[in-house]
Design a protein around this motif. Structure first.
Motif, short mmCIF file in Angstrom:
data_model
loop_
_atom_site.label_atom_id
_atom_site.label_comp_id
_atom_site.label_asym_id
_atom_site.label_seq_id
_atom_site.Cartn_x
_atom_site.Cartn_y
_atom_site.Cartn_z
N ARG A 1 1.50 7.85 9.83
CA ARG A 1 2.57 7.21 10.37
C ARG A 1 1.95 5.94 11.14
O ARG A 1 2.29 4.77 10.79
N PHE A 2 1.13 6.18 12.05
CA PHE A 2 0.57 4.98 12.93
C PHE A 2 -0.20 4.06 12.06
O PHE A 2 -0.30 3.02 12.13
N GLN A 3 -1.08 4.55 10.81
CA GLN A 3 -1.64 3.63 10.09
C GLN A 3 -0.70 2.83 9.42
O GLN A 3 -1.20 1.48 9.02
N LEU A 4 0.42 3.46 8.67
CA LEU A 4 1.42 2.51 8.02
C LEU A 4 2.10 1.67 9.00
O LEU A 4 2.27 0.42 8.46
N LEU A 5 2.26 1.93 10.08
CA LEU A 5 2.91 0.79 11.01
C LEU A 5 1.74 -0.25 11.15
O LEU A 5 2.11 -1.68 11.55
N ALA A 6 0.55 0.30 11.38
CA ALA A 6 -0.42 -0.90 11.63
C ALA A 6 -0.58 -1.81 10.26
O ALA A 6 -0.94 -2.86 10.49
N ALA A 7 -0.51 -1.05 9.22
CA ALA A 7 -0.66 -1.80 8.03
C ALA A 7 0.48 -2.97 8.00
O ALA A 7 0.32 -4.12 7.49
N ILE A 8 1.75 -2.81 8.41
CA ILE A 8 2.96 -3.31 8.52
C ILE A 8 2.40 -4.74 9.31
O ILE A 8 2.69 -5.63 8.88
N ASN A 9 2.15 -4.19 10.44
CA ASN A 9 1.73 -5.49 11.48
C ASN A 9 0.60 -6.22 10.83
O ASN A 9 0.55 -7.39 11.18
N ALA A 10 -0.34 -5.74 10.20
CA ALA A 10 -1.35 -6.44 9.49
C ALA A 10 -0.94 -7.37 8.32
O ALA A 10 -1.54 -8.49 8.36
N VAL A 11 0.37 -7.35 7.78
CA VAL A 11 0.73 -7.96 6.73
C VAL A 11 1.38 -9.13 7.58
O VAL A 11 1.61 -10.23 7.29
N HIS A 12 2.20 -8.90 8.57
CA HIS A 12 2.65 -9.90 9.50
C HIS A 12 1.64 -10.95 10.25
O HIS A 12 1.81 -12.38 10.11
N THR A 13 0.57 -10.29 10.59
CA THR A 13 -0.39 -11.15 11.43
C THR A 13 -1.40 -11.83 10.17
O THR A 13 -2.27 -12.77 10.56
N ASP A 14 -1.20 -11.31 8.98
CA ASP A 14 -1.98 -12.08 8.02
C ASP A 14 -1.48 -13.47 7.54
O ASP A 14 -2.26 -14.23 6.98
N ALA A 15 -0.16 -13.69 7.70
CA ALA A 15 0.66 -14.75 7.09
C ALA A 15 0.51 -15.89 7.84
O ALA A 15 0.47 -15.75 9.26
N ASP B 1 5.30 -17.24 4.84
CA ASP B 1 4.48 -16.82 4.02
C ASP B 1 4.42 -15.23 4.05
O ASP B 1 3.31 -14.66 3.26
N THR B 2 5.24 -14.50 4.72
CA THR B 2 5.31 -13.21 5.05
C THR B 2 5.71 -12.46 3.51
O THR B 2 6.47 -12.79 3.01
N ASP B 3 4.68 -11.55 3.26
CA ASP B 3 5.03 -10.72 1.86
C ASP B 3 5.89 -9.67 2.21
O ASP B 3 5.39 -8.55 2.57
N TRP B 4 7.28 -9.97 2.23
CA TRP B 4 8.32 -9.03 2.74
C TRP B 4 8.22 -7.83 1.76
O TRP B 4 8.78 -6.69 1.98
N GLY B 5 7.99 -8.13 0.47
CA GLY B 5 7.90 -6.93 -0.48
C GLY B 5 6.88 -5.89 -0.29
O GLY B 5 7.35 -4.74 -0.38
N GLN B 6 5.65 -6.24 0.40
CA GLN B 6 4.81 -5.75 0.70
C GLN B 6 5.34 -4.67 1.83
O GLN B 6 5.06 -3.59 2.04
N VAL B 7 5.87 -5.20 2.61
CA VAL B 7 6.54 -4.80 4.12
C VAL B 7 7.51 -3.76 3.73
O VAL B 7 7.51 -2.47 4.22
N VAL B 8 8.43 -3.95 2.87
CA VAL B 8 9.37 -2.87 2.39
C VAL B 8 8.65 -1.57 1.74
O VAL B 8 9.03 -0.59 1.97
N ALA B 9 7.44 -1.91 0.96
CA ALA B 9 6.88 -0.97 0.24
C ALA B 9 6.32 -0.08 1.18
O ALA B 9 6.25 1.26 1.16
N LEU B 10 5.68 -0.63 2.27
CA LEU B 10 5.16 0.35 3.22
C LEU B 10 6.13 0.90 4.06
O LEU B 10 5.76 2.09 4.38
#
Length: 436
Positions: free
Chosen positions: A308-322, A327-336
């Motif tokens: 659970r926490f790894q996936l939440l961290a990955a979602i935040n990584a997508v946001h902070t990478d944009a 430029d946010t990859d919302w498709g990846q966020v939905v997949a996570l």
């Protein structure tokens, strides 16, 4: 020419009491519980120390080491109470131990009092929801209403839950001691959840967040603070210690999540108003924390045991990478979020997934998902999400009603200011517009 007066006035002394008490509450309670082995005694002694500080500091000035002063005063109050009661030999021995200079028993794998307190409160004898609630109360100093809001339950229900947990600890004689190394992993999820909720309370404080409320009696009538940096810092400190103790993927995931969220804290509020992720000045984000968080996420990806926490961290990584919100990859966020929903099929996860879906498929699709979620009528972010989606769909009257419900549901001043401003920006229907 008069000499400057360096002594703090009554107002500044009371404010210092609040600041120190709030920052040191978890450390103070943990030290008292370790020393005396009695949760109620620790809370009562801490509250008495607060009252004494409010009486003495305005007149005599703030002591050079206020945290140590509070700890010593609280310990003395506890010893006085034990001596007054004088009913059980065990308590008399506890009082003697307070002055005993002989070494204590080995502390085992956890040497930090506050981390030990978390693991103690997460004892298997307690129900999972009671473990989290009790630790939030003792470590973070959160009030019963604040904890009740975090769990979406009535205040009376939460008060009873915390009281029962304390009684269970006393009745079952749950010891305040460090669990053996082989027992640590089974308590890990509850501990991670505690740290996550403590951090969340600091990142967007739900209540007054003053020292008085932490101890159960108000020290001042000042307005609430929108962010409690002491709680976010404490949660991160304990998450680091936990990751060193148990370098598991989920501990790395939690630490990464907290770091990536904390990196945005300075851009979170501007002029007393909450700033949403899309509108934040990304130049004000802490790039060192982001780099550390991204490295932890990559470490988790290499291990490939998602939690659970790894996936939440990955979602935040997508946001902070944009580089920018667009430029946010919302498709990846939905997949996570899809993967997270399989691990944690809660309505709150589903709400956050619906927000991401709205960015991919449009606000109408997102609103349909949000309106289909059960059990969130008392959760103000649900109303705030509906308000934003209705606004984007041009349904102003419905959006205004949803904003009103969201405003009523939050005590955070920055969030209230943001929601109030957004409600005021709603455009009236064309037929109601005044003539030019």
């Amino acid at each position: 020419m008069t000499e400057p007066d360096d002594a703090p006035g009554p107002g500044s002394a009371a404010a210092e009491v609040e600041r120190v008490y709030r920052a040191e509450y978890g450390r103070l309670i943990a030290a008292l519980v370790r020393r005396f082995g009695d949760i109620d005694l620790a809370e009562d002694a801490a509250a008495e120390a607060l009252v004494t500080a409010l009486e003495k500091w305005p007149a005599g000035g703030v002591p050079p080491n206020p945290a140590a002063w509070l700890t010593t005063t609280a310990a003395n109050r506890a010893i006085d109470r034990i001596r007054r009661e004088g009913k059980r030999d065990a308590k008399q021995r506890a009082a003697a131990m307070a002055y005993d200079d002989t070494p204590h028993e080995p502390v085992g794998p956890v040497s930090d009092d506050r981390l030990r307190l978390i693991f103690t409160c997460c004892h298997p004898a307690l129900a999972p929801e009671a473990r989290v609630a009790l630790t939030l109360r003792l470590l973070g100093g959160l009030t019963v209403p604040e904890i009740a809001r975090a769990f979406l339950v009535a205040e009376t229900t939460m008060a009873q839950r915390i009281t029962r947990a304390k009684r269970k600890i006393a009745a079952a004689k749950v010891p305040y001691r460090v669990p053996a190394a082989e027992d640590l992993p089974e308590r890990l999820d509850a501990v991670l959840t505690v740290l996550f909720l403590v951090f969340n309370e600091g990142y967007l404080a739900s209540g007054a967040g003053t020292a008085g409320t932490a101890g159960g009696s108000g020290a001042s009538g000042e307005a609430a603070e929108p962010v409690r940096a002491d709680l976010t810092a404490e949660a991160i400190r304990l998450a680091r210690a936990l990751h060193e103790l148990l370098p598991e993927p989920e501990t790395a995931g939690l630490l990464a999540l907290l770091l990536l969220t904390e990196a945005r804290r300075e851009a979170r509020v501007r002029d007393g108003v909450l700033v949403t992720l899309a509108d934040q000045d990304r130049g004000g984000w802490d790039r060192e924390l982001i780099a550390e968080g991204h490295a932890l996420v990559r470490e988790c990806l290499r291990i490939n045991r998602p939690g659970r926490f790894q996936l939440l961290a990955a979602i935040n990584a997508v946001h902070t990478d944009a580089p920018a919100a667009a430029d946010t990859d919302w498709g990846q966020v939905v997949a996570l979020y899809d993967r997270l929903a399989r691990l944690d099929p809660s309505p709150i996860v589903a709400l956050n997934r619906a927000i991401a879906v709205a960015e991919v498929d449009g606000p109408a699709v997102g609103l349909a998902l949000v309106d289909g979620l059960p059990g969130l009528e008392g959760y103000h972010p649900w109303h705030a999400t509906r308000a934003d989606l209705l606004r984007r769909l041009g349904r102003g009257a419905e959006a205004a009603a949803a904003y009103d419900r969201a405003i009523q549901g939050t005590a955070n001043p920055a969030e209230r200011a943001y929601l109030t401003r957004r409600r005021g920006e709603l455009v009236a229907p064309p037929g109601d517009a005044p003539e030019a």
